[in-house]
Design a protein around this motif. Structure first.
Motif, PDB file in Angstrom:
ATOM      1  N   GLN A 145       0.803  -1.219   0.000  1.00  0.00           N
ATOM      2  CA  GLN A 145       0.000   0.000   0.000  1.00  0.00           C
ATOM      3  C   GLN A 145       0.837   1.270   0.000  1.00  0.00           C
ATOM      4  OE1 GLN A 145      -3.443   0.200  -0.437  1.00  0.00           O
ATOM      5  NE2 GLN A 145      -2.932  -1.901  -0.999  1.00  0.00           N
ATOM      6  N   ARG A 146       2.089   1.215   0.469  1.00  0.00           N
ATOM      7  CA  ARG A 146       2.891   2.439   0.482  1.00  0.00           C
ATOM      8  C   ARG A 146       3.707   2.586  -0.792  1.00  0.00           C
ATOM      9  NH1 ARG A 146       7.955   1.336  -0.526  1.00  0.00           N
ATOM     10  NH2 ARG A 146       8.546   3.351   0.318  1.00  0.00           N
ATOM     11  N   ARG A 147       3.653   1.625  -1.725  1.00  0.00           N
ATOM     12  CA  ARG A 147       4.334   1.787  -3.008  1.00  0.00           C
ATOM     13  C   ARG A 147       3.608   2.836  -3.840  1.00  0.00           C
ATOM     14  NH1 ARG A 147       8.461  -1.511  -4.300  1.00  0.00           N
ATOM     15  NH2 ARG A 147       8.958  -2.970  -2.610  1.00  0.00           N
ATOM     16  N   ASP A 148       4.315   3.400  -4.835  1.00  0.00           N
ATOM     17  CA  ASP A 148       3.732   4.552  -5.515  1.00  0.00           C
ATOM     18  C   ASP A 148       2.622   4.181  -6.491  1.00  0.00           C
ATOM     19  OD1 ASP A 148       5.499   3.329  -7.266  1.00  0.00           O
ATOM     20  OD2 ASP A 148       6.766   5.090  -7.548  1.00  0.00           O
ATOM     21  N   PHE A 149       2.903   3.305  -7.463  1.00  0.00           N
ATOM     22  CA  PHE A 149       1.929   3.012  -8.515  1.00  0.00           C
ATOM     23  C   PHE A 149       1.479   1.554  -8.443  1.00  0.00           C
ATOM     24  CE2 PHE A 149       4.689   6.412 -10.097  1.00  0.00           C
ATOM     25  CZ  PHE A 149       3.747   7.404 -10.320  1.00  0.00           C
ATOM     26  N   THR A 150       0.252   1.321  -8.853  1.00  0.00           N
ATOM     27  CA  THR A 150      -0.308  -0.038  -8.780  1.00  0.00           C
ATOM     28  C   THR A 150       0.526  -1.028  -9.576  1.00  0.00           C
ATOM     29  OG1 THR A 150      -1.764   0.355 -10.702  1.00  0.00           O
ATOM     30  CG2 THR A 150      -2.639   0.899  -8.518  1.00  0.00           C
TER      31      THR A 150
ATOM     32  N   LEU B 104      -2.621   1.652 -17.901  1.00  0.00           N
ATOM     33  CA  LEU B 104      -2.866   2.802 -17.027  1.00  0.00           C
ATOM     34  C   LEU B 104      -1.768   2.965 -15.982  1.00  0.00           C
ATOM     35  CD1 LEU B 104      -6.703   2.617 -16.253  1.00  0.00           C
ATOM     36  CD2 LEU B 104      -5.523   4.313 -17.657  1.00  0.00           C
ATOM     37  N   ILE B 105      -1.369   4.216 -15.753  1.00  0.00           N
ATOM     38  CA  ILE B 105      -0.503   4.583 -14.639  1.00  0.00           C
ATOM     39  C   ILE B 105      -1.401   5.149 -13.553  1.00  0.00           C
ATOM     40  CG2 ILE B 105       1.427   6.007 -13.871  1.00  0.00           C
ATOM     41  CD1 ILE B 105       2.204   3.952 -15.985  1.00  0.00           C
ATOM     42  N   ARG B 106      -1.487   4.466 -12.412  1.00  0.00           N
ATOM     43  CA  ARG B 106      -2.403   4.877 -11.341  1.00  0.00           C
ATOM     44  C   ARG B 106      -1.659   4.869 -10.005  1.00  0.00           C
ATOM     45  NH1 ARG B 106      -7.998   3.913 -11.302  1.00  0.00           N
ATOM     46  NH2 ARG B 106      -7.682   2.276 -12.861  1.00  0.00           N
ATOM     47  N   LEU B 107      -1.769   5.970  -9.270  1.00  0.00           N
ATOM     48  CA  LEU B 107      -1.183   6.028  -7.935  1.00  0.00           C
ATOM     49  C   LEU B 107      -2.004   5.211  -6.953  1.00  0.00           C
ATOM     50  CD1 LEU B 107      -0.129   9.754  -7.481  1.00  0.00           C
ATOM     51  CD2 LEU B 107       1.359   7.793  -7.107  1.00  0.00           C
ATOM     52  N   ILE B 108      -1.332   4.634  -5.959  1.00  0.00           N
ATOM     53  CA  ILE B 108      -2.010   3.965  -4.860  1.00  0.00           C
ATOM     54  C   ILE B 108      -2.306   5.010  -3.787  1.00  0.00           C
ATOM     55  CG2 ILE B 108      -1.775   2.215  -3.056  1.00  0.00           C
ATOM     56  CD1 ILE B 108       0.175   0.746  -4.928  1.00  0.00           C
ATOM     57  N   GLY B 109      -3.548   5.088  -3.369  1.00  0.00           N
ATOM     58  CA  GLY B 109      -3.912   6.058  -2.342  1.00  0.00           C
ATOM     59  C   GLY B 109      -4.333   7.396  -2.931  1.00  0.00           C
ATOM     60  N   ASP B 110      -4.409   8.401  -2.068  1.00  0.00           N
ATOM     61  CA  ASP B 110      -4.838   9.733  -2.491  1.00  0.00           C
ATOM     62  C   ASP B 110      -3.713  10.410  -3.282  1.00  0.00           C
ATOM     63  OD1 ASP B 110      -6.571  12.195  -2.333  1.00  0.00           O
ATOM     64  OD2 ASP B 110      -4.789  12.922  -1.302  1.00  0.00           O
ATOM     65  N   PRO B 111      -3.947  10.766  -4.557  1.00  0.00           N
ATOM     66  CA  PRO B 111      -2.862  11.316  -5.376  1.00  0.00           C
ATOM     67  C   PRO B 111      -2.220  12.568  -4.791  1.00  0.00           C
ATOM     68  CG  PRO B 111      -4.688  10.641  -6.771  1.00  0.00           C
ATOM     69  CD  PRO B 111      -5.168  10.535  -5.349  1.00  0.00           C
ATOM     70  N   THR B 112      -3.013  13.487  -4.289  1.00  0.00           N
ATOM     71  CA  THR B 112      -2.446  14.720  -3.737  1.00  0.00           C
ATOM     72  C   THR B 112      -1.494  14.415  -2.584  1.00  0.00           C
ATOM     73  OG1 THR B 112      -4.355  16.051  -4.396  1.00  0.00           O
ATOM     74  CG2 THR B 112      -2.984  16.906  -2.606  1.00  0.00           C
ATOM     75  N   GLN B 113      -1.926  13.561  -1.669  1.00  0.00           N
ATOM     76  CA  GLN B 113      -1.076  13.218  -0.533  1.00  0.00           C
ATOM     77  C   GLN B 113       0.192  12.503  -0.995  1.00  0.00           C
ATOM     78  OE1 GLN B 113      -2.955  10.961   2.636  1.00  0.00           O
ATOM     79  NE2 GLN B 113      -0.991  10.086   3.251  1.00  0.00           N
ATOM     80  N   ARG B 114       0.062  11.593  -1.964  1.00  0.00           N
ATOM     81  CA  ARG B 114       1.230  10.836  -2.421  1.00  0.00           C
ATOM     82  C   ARG B 114       2.248  11.744  -3.111  1.00  0.00           C
ATOM     83  NH1 ARG B 114       0.885   5.511  -2.071  1.00  0.00           N
ATOM     84  NH2 ARG B 114       3.064   5.849  -1.485  1.00  0.00           N
ATOM     85  N   TYR B 115       1.773  12.741  -3.866  1.00  0.00           N
ATOM     86  CA  TYR B 115       2.699  13.706  -4.483  1.00  0.00           C
ATOM     87  C   TYR B 115       3.340  14.608  -3.432  1.00  0.00           C
ATOM     88  CZ  TYR B 115       0.801  12.486  -9.100  1.00  0.00           C
ATOM     89  OH  TYR B 115       0.426  11.819 -10.244  1.00  0.00           O
ATOM     90  N   GLN B 116       2.563  14.962  -2.410  1.00  0.00           N
ATOM     91  CA  GLN B 116       3.119  15.805  -1.352  1.00  0.00           C
ATOM     92  C   GLN B 116       4.196  15.058  -0.578  1.00  0.00           C
ATOM     93  OE1 GLN B 116      -0.495  16.859   0.708  1.00  0.00           O
ATOM     94  NE2 GLN B 116      -0.685  18.818  -0.358  1.00  0.00           N
ATOM     95  N   GLU B 117       4.016  13.743  -0.412  1.00  0.00           N
ATOM     96  CA  GLU B 117       5.023  12.933   0.266  1.00  0.00           C
ATOM     97  C   GLU B 117       6.344  12.939  -0.502  1.00  0.00           C
ATOM     98  OE1 GLU B 117       2.048   9.588   2.300  1.00  0.00           O
ATOM     99  OE2 GLU B 117       3.237   9.103   0.523  1.00  0.00           O
ATOM    100  N   ASP B 118       6.243  12.852  -1.820  1.00  0.00           N
ATOM    101  CA  ASP B 118       7.436  12.867  -2.667  1.00  0.00           C
ATOM    102  C   ASP B 118       7.064  13.432  -4.038  1.00  0.00           C
ATOM    103  OD1 ASP B 118       9.798  12.581  -3.975  1.00  0.00           O
ATOM    104  OD2 ASP B 118       9.911  10.403  -3.804  1.00  0.00           O
ATOM    105  N   PRO B 119       7.328  14.727  -4.278  1.00  0.00           N
ATOM    106  CA  PRO B 119       6.950  15.348  -5.556  1.00  0.00           C
ATOM    107  C   PRO B 119       7.598  14.699  -6.774  1.00  0.00           C
ATOM    108  CG  PRO B 119       7.440  17.031  -3.913  1.00  0.00           C
ATOM    109  CD  PRO B 119       7.857  15.731  -3.313  1.00  0.00           C
ATOM    110  N   VAL B 120       8.697  13.980  -6.592  1.00  0.00           N
ATOM    111  CA  VAL B 120       9.341  13.312  -7.728  1.00  0.00           C
ATOM    112  C   VAL B 120       8.412  12.263  -8.341  1.00  0.00           C
ATOM    113  CG1 VAL B 120      11.261  11.747  -8.342  1.00  0.00           C
ATOM    114  CG2 VAL B 120      11.696  13.796  -7.012  1.00  0.00           C
TER     115      VAL B 120
END
Length: 464
Positions: A155-160, A187-203
């Motif tokens: 669940q803490r990985r970036d993309f499905t 499809l490229i899909r983030l795991i979890g809330d996208p805004t939060q995941r980008y804030q965690e690591d903008p890269v």
């Protein structure tokens, strides 16, 4: 291709509301991965860790690429063992990293990366124990050593598509985030809330673009939506890390598609602000020059030819340079000093965003400097330029400018003929220049229309 690879998936995948606790299990009959496709060293690490009582799987990009019939660049292992426990199992292991501690197990030139299962990051201000991560005020993860179990790790990985775990012993894939579904649907899909995941690591915004370009996938709409507004967060990333990320973006064989996506999502301006301004001020020329340079880079990579970041950065930044040179010339500064001063300022500004090492900034300046010297061919200058170690890169860069429609009064053709001419023919060419009094004529800027679609030779585009 994917339909053939997943030939047993004729019914929709079971969608789990709590996929972190009930993974989709794909048996050896339901996926195309064969044990023989995997590094024997990676397999041996998994087996040894499992025999020692730990959980261990191949994970991430190698599993994704094998499902897509792509040869993996490397093989990564995820395990329940801590870095210290992994090191105790392998005498050829070394713990590395501070922000993200992991283990490199060395087998000659091959290195297998082994990472301990991680968990989600705490939201509170104070860490609960010394192992846990910390964030800055905007939510960016500063340290990432929160250990957890397999479900947490998924669940803490970036993309499905990167949350797939393969066990080479049982030959099963564990899919905690419906990654196989997204692979089948491109499809490229983030795991979890996208805004939060980008804030965690903008890269992660750059990684989304990189995977989309590499795999020719679409970025899922909810994953794409926050990028436009969160792009400025890349300014918080250390410039040295951004340099490494830019190399991954542009030196992997799909630079053209990557560049287009960076422009579309407003990320180019965060990486190359001066280039983005030139793209607004002179869109046709800037876009053509960069596309031609990146096409050349992609071609060289496909042909297994060497490439250098120096020529790449020279092309990406060049469109911002002529206007600066012209301003200095209008103040009375001679052409070559104006080029040198403008180049110095532009590169210094760029290095505030991306820490380009000096071993590349020096050749960049020399390639640009050559653009002012190549028109000066009278007397012995032409032969002296031919002997210059940067001549080939400078000549190729001249052809690149012409391919984007810049008018140089036939300078590229002249240098092409001069390199192939005999000594007597070269003397005649120099005499013709003197008689036409063209040697000291200033280089003309690009005029609208009548673009010359001429391709540069490509040698300097990656090989100096």
């Amino acid at each position: 291709m994917l339909k053939k690879l997943f030939k047993s998936f004729r019914t929709p995948l079971r969608r789990n509301k709590h996929s972190h606790s009930t993974p989709e299990v794909l048996t050896s009959h339901q996926h195309p991965i064969k044990r023989g496709q995997i590094s024997r060293y990676a397999v041996s690490i998994v087996e040894r860790l499992q025999n020692a009582g730990y959980q261990a799987y191949l994970v991430g990009g190698c599993v994704r690429d094998l499902l897509l019939d792509i040869d993996p660049k490397d093989f990564d292992v995820a395990t329940s063992a801590t870095p210290e426990q992994v090191k105790a199992e392998f005498r050829n292991a070394r713990i590395i990293g501070r922000r993200f501690r992991l283990v490199h197990v060395h087998f000659g030139r091959e290195i297998i990366e082994v990472a301990t299962f991680r968990a989600n990051h705490p939201q509170g201000d104070e860490p609960q124990n010394s192992n846990q991560s910390s964030r800055n005020e905007s939510g960016r993860i500063l340290r990432d050593n929160v250990y957890g179990n397999l479900e947490d790790d998924a669940q803490r990985r970036d993309f499905t598509i990167n949350a797939l775990y393969y066990d080479p012993v049982s030959e099963r894939i564990l899919d905690y985030a419906n990654g196989a579904h997204d692979i089948r649907n491109n499809l490229i899909r983030l795991i979890g809330d996208p805004t939060q995941r980008y804030q965690e690591d903008p890269v992660r915004m750059l990684r989304a673009v990189r995977f989309a370009a590499k795999l020719d996938f679409d970025i899922e709409k909810h994953t794409a939506a926050p990028i436009y507004t969160l792009a400025p967060m890349l300014g918080e990333i250390p410039s040295a890390r951004l340099f490494e990320e830019v190399l991954k973006l542009f030196l992997a064989g799909y630079a053209v598609f990557t560049y287009d996506l960076l422009v579309d999502y407003g990320l180019l301006e965060q990486l190359f602000p001066a280039t983005a301004k030139a793209l607004r001020d002179n869109p046709d020329y800037t876009d053509d020059l960069i596309h031609n340079a990146l096409s050349n880079t992609d071609l060289r990579i496909q042909q297994n030819k060497p490439v250098t970041p120096a020529f790449l950065f020279a092309a990406l930044l060049w469109p911002a340079l002529p206007a600066r040179v012209l301003k200095l010339q209008e103040r009375g500064m001679p052409a070559i000093p104006a080029m040198q001063e403008a180049a110095h300022d532009l590169i210094n500004e760029q290095c505030q965003r991306i820490a380009i090492p000096k071993r590349f900034t020096m050749p960049i300046r020399e390639i640009w400097d050559m653009q002012e010297r190549l028109p000066r061919r009278s007397g012995k200058r032409a032969d002296q330029l031919l002997e210059n170690p940067r001549f080939r890169a400078g000549y190729d860069f001249l052809l690149l400018r012409e391919s984007a429609g810049e008018e140089t009064n036939g300078l590229g053709d002249w240098w092409t003929l001069y390199q192939e001419a005999s000594d007597s023919e070269r003397r005649n060419m120099i005499r013709d220049l003197s008689s036409s009094k063209d040697d000291s004529a200033p280089r003309k800027r690009r005029r609208g229309g009548n673009k010359r679609k001429r391709s540069p030779s490509g040698e300097g585009a990656g090989n100096e």
